[in-house]
Design a protein around this motif. Structure first.
Motif, short mmCIF file in Angstrom:
data_model
loop_
_atom_site.label_atom_id
_atom_site.label_comp_id
_atom_site.label_asym_id
_atom_site.label_seq_id
_atom_site.Cartn_x
_atom_site.Cartn_y
_atom_site.Cartn_z
N MET A 1 1.26 0.12 3.66
CA MET A 1 2.45 0.34 2.97
C MET A 1 2.42 -0.46 1.39
O MET A 1 2.78 0.24 0.60
CB MET A 1 3.73 -0.47 3.55
N ALA A 2 1.86 -1.59 1.54
CA ALA A 2 1.43 -2.23 0.17
C ALA A 2 0.73 -1.31 -0.73
O ALA A 2 0.93 -1.04 -1.85
CB ALA A 2 0.87 -3.55 0.36
N ALA A 3 -0.45 -0.81 -0.14
CA ALA A 3 -1.39 0.23 -1.06
C ALA A 3 -0.46 1.49 -1.38
O ALA A 3 -0.53 2.05 -2.60
CB ALA A 3 -2.24 0.93 -0.16
N VAL A 4 0.47 1.82 -0.66
CA VAL A 4 1.52 3.24 -0.95
C VAL A 4 2.27 2.84 -2.17
O VAL A 4 2.15 3.59 -3.08
CB VAL A 4 2.11 3.75 0.12
N LEU A 5 2.92 1.67 -1.86
CA LEU A 5 3.91 1.00 -3.13
C LEU A 5 3.05 0.95 -4.41
O LEU A 5 3.54 1.48 -5.54
CB LEU A 5 4.58 0.11 -2.59
N LEU B 1 -7.06 2.15 -4.10
CA LEU B 1 -7.69 2.40 -5.29
C LEU B 1 -7.71 4.05 -5.03
O LEU B 1 -7.45 4.67 -6.22
CB LEU B 1 -9.29 2.31 -5.26
N LEU B 2 -7.85 4.80 -3.98
CA LEU B 2 -7.73 6.17 -3.98
C LEU B 2 -6.34 6.56 -4.31
O LEU B 2 -6.32 7.65 -5.07
CB LEU B 2 -7.90 6.42 -2.24
N GLY B 3 -5.40 6.12 -3.86
CA GLY B 3 -3.94 6.44 -4.49
C GLY B 3 -3.92 6.33 -6.03
O GLY B 3 -3.36 7.06 -6.65
N CYS B 4 -4.31 4.98 -6.53
CA CYS B 4 -4.35 4.68 -7.70
C CYS B 4 -5.05 5.71 -8.62
O CYS B 4 -4.55 6.01 -9.90
CB CYS B 4 -4.51 3.21 -8.26
N LEU B 5 -6.04 6.29 -8.17
CA LEU B 5 -6.91 7.10 -9.12
C LEU B 5 -6.24 8.51 -9.23
O LEU B 5 -6.70 9.19 -9.88
CB LEU B 5 -8.27 7.18 -8.30
N SER C 1 -1.28 11.65 -4.32
CA SER C 1 -1.59 10.21 -4.04
C SER C 1 -1.17 9.89 -2.51
O SER C 1 -1.84 9.25 -1.81
CB SER C 1 -0.86 9.28 -5.00
N LEU C 2 -0.02 10.36 -2.37
CA LEU C 2 0.53 9.95 -0.77
C LEU C 2 -0.31 10.86 0.19
O LEU C 2 -0.53 10.27 1.12
CB LEU C 2 1.78 10.58 -0.78
#
Length: 215
Positions: free
Chosen positions: A131-135, A55-59, A110-111
């Motif tokens: 890794m799944a969250a990053v992708l 969620l943090l990355g997608c935001l 995001s990264l």
């Protein structure tokens, strides 16, 4: 193209307001997580670390929408789009220069946010989940900014282009909310999503460049 790229970066760095949205999501999530842990104990977050990282990355993806929207809608709003097209720089170079100046910001923020979160929660977030969250977050950044860039070419104002991006942001965040468990189970779904997002982004870029050249 490099000249346009450097020019766009200088404009972005001169506007501190563009940086504010990238700071808000991690601060809000960190504060809400701290409050939840302090009120209900650490057990409430058990098993949720992967979701929080995703969620943090997608935001971060929607935070780049104003930058993408300003790329062409801003030029049109300032009555400088026609002058820009009359410049000796090739239209394709103008387009790619603007795109490359915008896209790195949501991707890098995001990264960085996800890497910091992973470093803090290494014991509770596995490498495959991370890794799944990053992708997933990279896919969201590509899709949102590709859509926002296309809107920027059609919208008359930056506000209209930014608001129109909500039509893709809301469904993506709902998918994160309700489908994160399936998404984080293994790397197959994240890898497939990332590959599809690259294809969509390339297609949107080609369509956008043709649209810009034909303006």
């Amino acid at each position: 193209m490099l000249h346009v790229f450097r020019h766009e970066l200088r404009l972005i760095f001169r506007e501190p307001r563009f940086w504010i949205p990238f700071v808000i999501p991690p601060v809000i999530l960190a504060a809400s997580q701290t409050i939840a842990v302090s009120r209900y104990g650490g057990q409430i977050m058990e098993g949720m670390e992967g979701y929080m990282m995703l969620l943090l990355g997608c935001l971060m993806a929607p935070m780049g929408a104003p930058l993408a929207a300003d790329s062409f809608a801003g030029e049109r709003e300032r009555n400088s789009l026609e002058l820009l097209q009359l410049s000796p720089v090739k239209p394709a170079h103008l387009f790619w220069g603007k795109l490359l100046a915008v896209l790195p910001f949501p991707v890098l923020f995001s990264l960085i946010c996800q890497l910091v979160y992973f470093a803090v929660h290494t014991d509770s977030v596995g490498g495959e989940v991370a890794m799944a969250a990053v992708l997933g977050s990279m896919s969201t950044c590509l899709l949102v900014n590709a859509f926002s860039l296309l809107l920027s070419l059609k919208a008359k104002t930056v506000r209209a282009a930014t608001q129109g991006t909500l039509f893709v942001i809301i469904p993506l965040l709902l998918l994160v909310q309700f489908g994160y468990q399936t998404f984080l189970q293994n790397l197959y779904m994240p890898a497939l999503t990332f590959a599809l997002s690259i294809i969509v982004c390339v297609a949107a870029t080609v369509v956008g460049m043709r649209k810009f050249i034909s303006l």
